[in-house]
Design a protein around this motif. Structure first.
Motif, PDB file in Angstrom:
ATOM      1  N   ARG A   1      -3.255  -0.004  -9.287  1.00 30.66           N
ATOM      2  CA  ARG A   1      -1.541  -0.018  -9.172  1.00 30.66           C
ATOM      3  C   ARG A   1      -0.894   1.302  -9.778  1.00 30.66           C
ATOM      4  O   ARG A   1       0.161   1.071 -10.482  1.00 30.66           O
ATOM      5  N   LYS A   2      -1.320   2.193  -9.459  1.00 32.79           N
ATOM      6  CA  LYS A   2      -0.805   3.795  -9.856  1.00 32.79           C
ATOM      7  C   LYS A   2      -0.455   4.271  -8.513  1.00 32.79           C
ATOM      8  O   LYS A   2      -1.344   4.040  -7.632  1.00 32.79           O
ATOM      9  N   THR A   3       0.349   5.401  -8.422  1.00 29.22           N
ATOM     10  CA  THR A   3       0.666   5.802  -7.233  1.00 29.22           C
ATOM     11  C   THR A   3      -0.632   6.962  -6.765  1.00 29.22           C
ATOM     12  O   THR A   3      -0.566   7.117  -5.547  1.00 29.22           O
TER      13      THR A   3
ATOM     14  N   ILE B   1      -7.037   6.438  -1.162  1.00 26.25           N
ATOM     15  CA  ILE B   1      -5.797   6.871  -0.532  1.00 26.25           C
ATOM     16  C   ILE B   1      -4.465   6.596  -1.357  1.00 26.25           C
ATOM     17  O   ILE B   1      -4.559   5.393  -1.723  1.00 26.25           O
ATOM     18  N   ASN B   2      -3.662   7.578  -1.554  1.00 25.68           N
ATOM     19  CA  ASN B   2      -2.749   7.352  -2.353  1.00 25.68           C
ATOM     20  C   ASN B   2      -1.208   6.576  -1.652  1.00 25.68           C
ATOM     21  O   ASN B   2      -1.379   6.356  -0.574  1.00 25.68           O
ATOM     22  N   TYR B   3      -0.400   6.304  -2.340  1.00 22.92           N
ATOM     23  CA  TYR B   3       0.799   5.500  -1.883  1.00 22.92           C
ATOM     24  C   TYR B   3       1.639   6.399  -0.673  1.00 22.92           C
ATOM     25  O   TYR B   3       2.143   5.531   0.029  1.00 22.92           O
ATOM     26  N   ASN B   4       1.592   7.825  -0.596  1.00 24.85           N
ATOM     27  CA  ASN B   4       2.137   8.312   0.455  1.00 24.85           C
ATOM     28  C   ASN B   4       1.255   8.460   1.736  1.00 24.85           C
ATOM     29  O   ASN B   4       1.393   9.329   2.640  1.00 24.85           O
ATOM     30  N   GLY B   5      -0.089   8.089   1.737  1.00 26.67           N
ATOM     31  CA  GLY B   5      -1.297   8.280   2.561  1.00 26.67           C
ATOM     32  C   GLY B   5      -2.204   9.242   2.473  1.00 26.67           C
ATOM     33  O   GLY B   5      -2.875   9.647   3.282  1.00 26.67           O
ATOM     34  N   ARG B   6      -1.992  10.152   1.391  1.00 28.44           N
ATOM     35  CA  ARG B   6      -3.001  11.173   1.093  1.00 28.44           C
ATOM     36  C   ARG B   6      -4.120  10.693   0.630  1.00 28.44           C
ATOM     37  O   ARG B   6      -4.513   9.838  -0.184  1.00 28.44           O
TER      38      ARG B   6
ATOM     39  N   LEU C   1       0.696  -1.216  -0.092  1.00 29.92           N
ATOM     40  CA  LEU C   1      -0.026   0.027  -0.001  1.00 29.92           C
ATOM     41  C   LEU C   1       0.822   1.324  -0.025  1.00 29.92           C
ATOM     42  O   LEU C   1       0.253   2.312  -0.400  1.00 29.92           O
ATOM     43  N   THR C   2       1.982   0.974   0.258  1.00 28.64           N
ATOM     44  CA  THR C   2       3.186   2.449   0.324  1.00 28.64           C
ATOM     45  C   THR C   2       3.609   2.563  -1.048  1.00 28.64           C
ATOM     46  O   THR C   2       4.369   3.609  -1.282  1.00 28.64           O
ATOM     47  N   SER C   3       3.168   1.728  -2.005  1.00 27.75           N
ATOM     48  CA  SER C   3       3.772   2.182  -3.327  1.00 27.75           C
ATOM     49  C   SER C   3       2.579   2.425  -4.348  1.00 27.75           C
ATOM     50  O   SER C   3       2.827   3.082  -5.280  1.00 27.75           O
ATOM     51  N   TYR C   4       1.495   1.824  -4.097  1.00 26.64           N
ATOM     52  CA  TYR C   4       0.293   2.238  -5.044  1.00 26.64           C
ATOM     53  C   TYR C   4      -1.040   2.950  -4.254  1.00 26.64           C
ATOM     54  O   TYR C   4      -1.193   2.671  -3.087  1.00 26.64           O
TER      55      TYR C   4
END
Length: 122
Positions: A96-98, A51-56, A29-32
């Motif tokens: 599977r995108k960021t 929720i995006n890869y960096n948690g936003r 989940l930290t990648s996509y």
């Protein structure tokens, strides 16, 4: 191989709260990005949150909150003030995108779980 497994669906009374879980494997989940969707009977599938890869997070329903546990590679959907119109099958999905840019279009998702049923009724 990407797998998404939802759980937590239940029969709820109006006004209640519920947390759904989506366990992800085959990617982190930290990648996509990953999102929650639902499909009510007779209606099209709609996006709830991403929720995006960096948690936003991006929200489409203000009563619902998305979060994740990186250690367990699991994403959650906290739902509050449930209404009968929240009755639906709830899915998690990823492209599977960021970023969360494509999540408003469910047909752009590449991987889906099998869903979990939430029924809100008195």
């Amino acid at each position: 191989q990407v797998q998404l497994v939802e759980s937590g669906g239940a029969l709820m009374q109006p006004g209640g709260s519920l947390r759904l879980s989506c366990a992800a494997s085959g990617f982190t989940l930290t990648s996509y990005s990953i999102g929650w969707f639902r499909q009510a009977p007779g209606k099209e599938r709609e996006v709830l949150s991403c929720i995006n890869y960096n948690g936003r997070s991006t929200y489409y329903v203000d009563r619902f909150t998305i979060s994740r546990n990186n250690a367990e590679n699991t994403v959650y959907l906290e739902m509050s003030s449930l209404k009968p119109e929240d009755t639906a099958v709830y899915y998690c999905a990823t492209n599977r995108k960021t970023s969360c840019l494509d999540y408003a279009s469910p047909n752009r998702m590449k991987y889906w779980g099998e869903g979990t049923v939430v029924t809100v009724s008195s």
